[in-house]
Design an enzyme around this catalytic site. Sequence first.
Site, mmCIF file in Angstrom:
data_model
loop_
_atom_site.group_PDB
_atom_site.id
_atom_site.type_symbol
_atom_site.label_atom_id
_atom_site.label_comp_id
_atom_site.label_asym_id
_atom_site.label_seq_id
_atom_site.Cartn_x
_atom_site.Cartn_y
_atom_site.Cartn_z
ATOM 1 N N TYR A 1 65.133 22.111 50.548
ATOM 2 C CA TYR A 1 64.145 22.267 51.621
ATOM 3 C C TYR A 1 63.042 23.232 51.182
ATOM 4 C CZ TYR A 1 62.043 23.932 55.969
ATOM 5 O OH TYR A 1 61.148 24.296 56.947
ATOM 6 N N SER B 1 57.143 27.277 54.835
ATOM 7 C CA SER B 1 58.332 27.953 55.360
ATOM 8 C C SER B 1 58.596 29.253 54.614
ATOM 9 C CB SER B 1 59.558 27.037 55.211
ATOM 10 O OG SER B 1 60.753 27.735 55.459
#
Length: 350
Positions: free
Chosen positions: A167, A142
Amino acid sequence: MKYLVTGTAGFIGFHVAQKLVERGDEVVGLDVINDYYDIQLKFARLESEGISKEKIEVGKPVQSSSHPNYRFIQLDLSDKDSLMKLFEKEKFDVVIHLAAQAGVRYSLTHPEVYIQSNIIAFLNILECCRFHPVKHLVYASSSSVYGSNEKLPFSTSDSVDHPISLYAASKKSNELMAHTYSHLFGIPTTGLRFFTVYGPWGRPDMALFLFTEAILKGKPIQVFNHGKMRRDFTYIDDIVEGVIKVADRPAQPNPNFDPQNPDPGSGKVPYKVYNIGNSSPILLMDYIQAIEKALGKDAIMEFLPLQPGDVPASHADVSDLIRDTGYKPETSIEFGVKSFVDWYLDYYKK
């Protein structure tokens, strides 16, 4: 080629599996189908590929009624024994691992889910690729890994040691774990740092979905950082093209890797990390204008400060992805947003 694509009830995985099937590859799709967001949308994605909701049973493959080379299995990736048996039986050529617990803000309130879904599950994938060797493991990272970096555009040669959400930390962990398995066991691994993917069948927790829903209902949309956000919005078709181009090109050792000055995005083992984005950042306010135009309706805006875990800007340097694979994102924001809005209005019968 036989592919395992994880996360095929999810947004990106659904589109990747569809494209592979269309070009004639054999695909086994896998998803746990959790309730992070509306599971009916997940089932609808599967139904559109000929996977009947009524036939889905945990651990039992379901044959698509519309694609003879596509099967789906509902499975939790933290169930290592079942996953290992699947690898042993199917003998996959390539694994495209897109299943994960997504969402920066959700990680602030549900941190343990990210360890289970993004760390333990990824370890199980790596272990399966170790004991049942594959030609290539491609996995979702990501753009969040860039964290508090402010140098733009973001490059895979940059340090990413300052995450600002769990995350992001879980995705950086995936990259480190992949490098370890490439080093120890020779598994070719490629990580893809996705930049704000949008398009038809998108996720309900993403801005485009939330904004469209609110504008149609005449409700205010929450515009963070007082609208001073810039995002490298990337249309799903461009993302899918990039994922498959990468999957077709197993990672190779970098012949110019210098241990005295190591490049974080490659290695002397078959390991690579790419940014995959549009490389043309758009102001959030321009994005909102595109939604307003597609809907033919003005937004009511509530301007708010930057949210914890969010970054004010993202911009992908994709030069190495273009060089190595010929990747070329071409979809305009206007076209991409209208495509999503058209799908949304049709899906929800608005």
